[in-house]
Design a protein around this motif. Sequence first.
Motif, PDB file in Angstrom:
ATOM      1  N   UNK B 172       0.835  -1.208   0.000  1.00 35.01           N
ATOM      2  CA  UNK B 172       0.000   0.000   0.000  1.00 35.01           C
ATOM      3  C   UNK B 172       0.873   1.263   0.000  1.00 35.01           C
ATOM      4  N   UNK B 173       1.889   1.279   0.867  1.00 32.62           N
ATOM      5  CA  UNK B 173       2.769   2.453   0.927  1.00 32.62           C
ATOM      6  C   UNK B 173       3.584   2.572  -0.353  1.00 32.62           C
ATOM      7  N   UNK B 174       4.033   1.438  -0.870  1.00 31.29           N
ATOM      8  CA  UNK B 174       4.789   1.417  -2.135  1.00 31.29           C
ATOM      9  C   UNK B 174       3.957   2.049  -3.257  1.00 31.29           C
ATOM     10  N   UNK B 175       2.687   1.707  -3.297  1.00 34.90           N
ATOM     11  CA  UNK B 175       1.817   2.285  -4.329  1.00 34.90           C
ATOM     12  C   UNK B 175       1.613   3.785  -4.090  1.00 34.90           C
ATOM     13  N   UNK B 176       1.486   4.181  -2.827  1.00 36.63           N
ATOM     14  CA  UNK B 176       1.372   5.612  -2.510  1.00 36.63           C
ATOM     15  C   UNK B 176       2.613   6.364  -2.955  1.00 36.63           C
ATOM     16  N   UNK B 177       3.757   5.760  -2.754  1.00 41.18           N
ATOM     17  CA  UNK B 177       5.003   6.416  -3.150  1.00 41.18           C
ATOM     18  C   UNK B 177       5.088   6.533  -4.677  1.00 41.18           C
ATOM     19  N   UNK B 178       4.577   5.522  -5.376  1.00 42.41           N
ATOM     20  CA  UNK B 178       4.530   5.640  -6.848  1.00 42.41           C
ATOM     21  C   UNK B 178       3.715   6.853  -7.243  1.00 42.41           C
ATOM     22  N   UNK B 179       2.562   7.007  -6.557  1.00 44.13           N
ATOM     23  CA  UNK B 179       1.711   8.163  -6.853  1.00 44.13           C
ATOM     24  C   UNK B 179       2.421   9.461  -6.506  1.00 44.13           C
ATOM     25  N   UNK B 180       3.054   9.474  -5.329  1.00 46.23           N
ATOM     26  CA  UNK B 180       3.767  10.685  -4.894  1.00 46.23           C
ATOM     27  C   UNK B 180       4.853  11.039  -5.903  1.00 46.23           C
ATOM     28  N   UNK B 181       5.575  10.026  -6.364  1.00 51.38           N
ATOM     29  CA  UNK B 181       6.674  10.284  -7.299  1.00 51.38           C
ATOM     30  C   UNK B 181       6.153  10.831  -8.619  1.00 51.38           C
ATOM     31  N   UNK B 182       5.046  10.233  -9.082  1.00 46.55           N
ATOM     32  CA  UNK B 182       4.463  10.773 -10.311  1.00 46.55           C
ATOM     33  C   UNK B 182       4.097  12.231 -10.138  1.00 46.55           C
ATOM     34  N   UNK B 183       3.465  12.543  -8.990  1.00 42.61           N
ATOM     35  CA  UNK B 183       3.051  13.928  -8.724  1.00 42.61           C
ATOM     36  C   UNK B 183       4.268  14.848  -8.644  1.00 42.61           C
ATOM     37  N   UNK B 184       5.312  14.380  -7.975  1.00 42.81           N
ATOM     38  CA  UNK B 184       6.522  15.206  -7.814  1.00 42.81           C
ATOM     39  C   UNK B 184       7.133  15.526  -9.173  1.00 42.81           C
ATOM     40  N   UNK B 185       7.338  14.508  -9.987  1.00 44.20           N
ATOM     41  CA  UNK B 185       8.011  14.747 -11.261  1.00 44.20           C
ATOM     42  C   UNK B 185       7.131  15.562 -12.204  1.00 44.20           C
ATOM     43  N   UNK B 186       5.824  15.344 -12.099  1.00 40.76           N
ATOM     44  CA  UNK B 186       4.925  16.143 -12.937  1.00 40.76           C
ATOM     45  C   UNK B 186       5.020  17.613 -12.537  1.00 40.76           C
ATOM     46  N   UNK B 187       4.981  17.887 -11.229  1.00 40.03           N
ATOM     47  CA  UNK B 187       5.084  19.287 -10.771  1.00 40.03           C
ATOM     48  C   UNK B 187       6.428  19.891 -11.169  1.00 40.03           C
ATOM     49  N   UNK B 188       7.454  19.056 -11.253  1.00 43.66           N
ATOM     50  CA  UNK B 188       8.775  19.550 -11.664  1.00 43.66           C
ATOM     51  C   UNK B 188       8.885  19.695 -13.179  1.00 43.66           C
ATOM     52  N   UNK B 189       7.823  19.362 -13.893  1.00 40.87           N
ATOM     53  CA  UNK B 189       7.852  19.495 -15.349  1.00 40.87           C
ATOM     54  C   UNK B 189       8.728  18.455 -16.030  1.00 40.87           C
ATOM     55  N   UNK B 190       8.917  17.316 -15.353  1.00 33.26           N
ATOM     56  CA  UNK B 190       9.795  16.264 -15.882  1.00 33.26           C
ATOM     57  C   UNK B 190       8.973  15.109 -16.418  1.00 33.26           C
ATOM     58  N   UNK B 191       9.311  14.668 -17.617  1.00 31.02           N
ATOM     59  CA  UNK B 191       8.696  13.457 -18.144  1.00 31.02           C
ATOM     60  C   UNK B 191       9.535  12.273 -17.686  1.00 31.02           C
TER      61      UNK B 191
END
Lengths: 580, 580
Positions: B172-191
């Motif tokens: 569950x936490x691993x999946x949350x971190x995947x989501x967090x990472x997607x959000x982080x990189x998206x906010x950073x403008x990184x593909x």
Amino acid sequence: MRASQLPLFTSKNDPNDAQVASHRLLSRAGFIRKQGAGLYIYLPFGDMVHRKIEQIIREEMNRFGGVEVTLPVITPAELWQESGRWDVMGKEMMRLQDRHEVSYALGPTHEEAMTDLARSFLQSYKQLPINLYQIGRKYRDEIRPRYGLIRCREFVMKDAYSFHVDDKSLDETYQKMREAYRAIFERCGLKTIPVEADSGNMGGSGSEEFMVASAIGEETLLICSDEKCGYRSNQEKTPFIENTGVVGHSSNNTGANAEDFETKELKTIDEVAKLTGEAPRNFIKAVIYEDNATIVLCFIQGDRELSEVKMKNLSGMTEYWLASEETIKAITGADPGYAGPVGLKHKDGDKVGKKVLRIFYDGHLKGRSGLIAGANKTHFHTKNVAEGRDFVITQGHDLINAHAGDICPQCKKAELTETRGIEVGHIFKLGKKYSEKMGLTVLDQNGKPLTPTMGCYGIGVGRTMATAVEQNHDERGIIWPRNLSPFLVYLVSLAKGEAEVSFVEKLYATLQSHGISTYLDDRDERAGVKFNDAELVGFPFIVTVGKKTVESGKIELKLRRSGEKLELGESELLARLQQV
Amino acid sequence: MRASQLPLFTSKNDPNDAQVASHRLLSRAGFIRKQGAGLYIYLPFGDMVHRKIEQIIREEMNRFGGVEVTLPVITPAELWQESGRWDVMGKEMMRLQDRHEVSYALGPTHEEAMTDLARSFLQSYKQLPINLYQIGRKYRDEIRPRYGLIRCREFVMKDAYSFHVDDKSLDETYQKMREAYRAIFERCGLKTIPVEADSGNMGGSGSEEFMVASAIGEETLLICSDEKCGYRSNQEKTPFIENTGVVGHSSNNTGANAEDFETKELKTIDEVAKLTGEAPRNFIKAVIYEDNATIVLCFIQGDRELSEVKMKNLSGMTEYWLASEETIKAITGADPGYAGPVGLKHKDGDKVGKKVLRIFYDGHLKGRSGLIAGANKTHFHTKNVAEGRDFVITQGHDLINAHAGDICPQCKKAELTETRGIEVGHIFKLGKKYSEKMGLTVLDQNGKPLTPTMGCYGIGVGRTMATAVEQNHDERGIIWPRNLSPFLVYLVSLAKGEAEVSFVEKLYATLQSHGISTYLDDRDERAGVKFNDAELVGFPFIVTVGKKTVESGKIELKLRRSGEKLELGESELLARLQQV
């Protein structure tokens, strides 16, 4: 935030090495935890406080013209070698080698690294003044790390370095930094005492420390008892002026000739004073140090202590030790314990063995007579010694540690008082030490190379946090200054039924929507545990909601500092908390 | 901010070691400056971008349940000894000793330190799950630091460590971190491309890397050419499945008996292939490694490369090297170059000298015949070798580096394509490696001790900054994604007379009062210099004010990314910039 998201790390036990309130309370309240000697983990609340202090510092530094950068912690040895401090810094500087056996230091300070940066981009006087700062980790291999965050080995400092075309410009920035520091400590809720300070091995002239008065302070501050005078100084830096109103003028001058007398194994001033009935003040104390190149022989009056800092500044020695028996014999011709200024076989500047002998006299010996000194002859002392006749002081120095009861060196009238202090900030005028050694120049208005003069300005962030606790706590825990507190409100939920839980949740949401930062203790714990933790972690306001609240509509607000309790309706509560 | 307060550090020259765009542009635009091999200063703009990324990470980590702490960089050797990694980490871990000769590491990662923290406060399953993270400095003594911030020796990482009662909670936490990472990189403008990854010496099972596609990437990514399949993996981790549609099925089975033939000094597969006219695929390649305790002999088909990562994971070796001539002679009885599976005098598990011999076969050799291999006899190879007759594979392993053109291991149909990538984030399921070795237990619901399972999650902050530049630049400079840009607007002042200066000042004040962060270039420089710097530092909008502006009332707005220029009235300009 809720305790169920952001857990408390409170503990019932004090760390077994906690000697001071801040260490004890920051540990028990779950702000910090030790991971090694002088190495601390910042737990969530501690991290929040630390970042609040960093942000206050950043804002004030920017307001007063600072330019933020971040330097590597690892600094190449070659930079330290350029300034000559690779050898000087000794064991306090942590060092390491990389896989290619290239040496680095974990920067205890960054004069060299910042001067290296400056010389990489400064070309013209037009770019000056500039004040570069960073907020970053520092490393000092303390012999005795202790007092928690007050003396540790890894810590965060704000360190700033300014570059100037002349002393006037340096002084302007120095004054700005004084203002910035006052603003920073005020916003942190810290009462600081600015004192004149020694600038140690940083080089330079003017220097001021920001001290927090504290019984556990490792520094001694001397403060003029006349408030109008306002003199405040670190003991290390305070010139010694004897209080002749107390000790009386001059001495027991009998006019008799100097004469050796046998003292056998009695060597210390105390012992010979007992033998002769003469006051220690009428003795000449000899203290002898050496390093690899120099022997330093200091003479001061017998009732006072030599200031090692003053001796270091005078001699330029950095890594030194008390002279060996062999060295003492070489310069006095006698066993240790019998050194004196009369009949010394060597004079100032002589080579003794491979080292140069320096002789320093404290100025207070000038014009004294009727003194007792070592005879430079094993088992003998000399009495009736007179300066000007039996030995001559051509230049008197300031070599004695001043202390309470001595005369203020500023007004030269009132007595000094003494207090203990913890240094939280330090500003220096460095001068050209680093710019000269590291070849930093800019072109002046006439296109000629000019060596900038420098200032440097430090604040210990963790130490600021610790001293805020030293100044703000009671027997129940920490009492955070508002600007440093992780949250403004600790909301104790004693809710049981659905109505109570929904009341708490609504209040929690309301507080947050009004910009009142709130920590909700929603743990499944007894009321007593929650109250104790609320007091221990020390946010300014404790709000309690339970069965009574829902029945009466009155919410309990406790002011952490005064302990005052109020019963308020929701709108009154909001109004009260928003005032802050 | 004004250039007169916060100077530009732009430079006309590329650093002489700059091989990649981000290194070149971040240096020239004055965001970073090198202070030693792999050691970078962050200049003011660089520091601002870095802190913006940190803040984005912090917000997303908090949103997805992270709890922020800060650990010391210096970690006691004893923690690394507990986990067994003190020896395993090798030269990449920087080490030092304090004045008491106690050893420490400069943490390259913090599993041990965080597990040590966890065992100091975790007592009950009720406290789980917890996901502790920090944003702090890390140290890795890279053999070849390069590419500026992409591979340096001191850098800031966000590293998180989660603790769980069971795999379900970890997932569950691993999946949350995947989501967090997607959000982080998206906010950073990184593909970013999430790929399956090897977990190396971190231990554990599942692992995913967030990759930024880049020609300069040091990682090879394999991606299924069928988008519906969606398989993406780091080459290190990708199972090899041979594309028999291309190479054809099986081989040149003649049924003849195995037979040695003389090859003299011809040792390599290429050489013997030329001699015999046989395709390299029909050879058996032998690769031999050793460490202090083990010799590992791997056999794979002759046209492919051994994957060292797969070999390491299979053998458990960490610090190893290609086997010495002496070792090869001891196991084959021949000079190097003639090793093969037929007639080996040692078998898997034998002691050879003081070391244990392990023999691993790649599964693709299973069932093959008509092969050529070394004869374990100097100057001889063997032909007509058949698995099952001349040597037997009881267990086939996955030992070959997959690459483009091989079959996707997920859909088992489509071919893989290849791209290069830079790793910016990595999430792992660690399992119980650290909790077990370091004795971390909590009490479960029945009051019995339970060893938590762990996850860990890293993001390189400086590397995120560098890859944002790799993905966002043109020949004139950087083009910052909005959320990372130090300022939104670069205001070029070409003002000369009083009216123009007051126009600029008014506009600067207006922009700021509307919350539009603006950098005012008020330097006494030529227009061309200012325009060049504006493009080079790369804020999203360039606003220019000069004589024409005051005359026409129209302000020039240039969009940095598209180069589009607009002439706008003040209110239009504000509206346009506030849309952002």
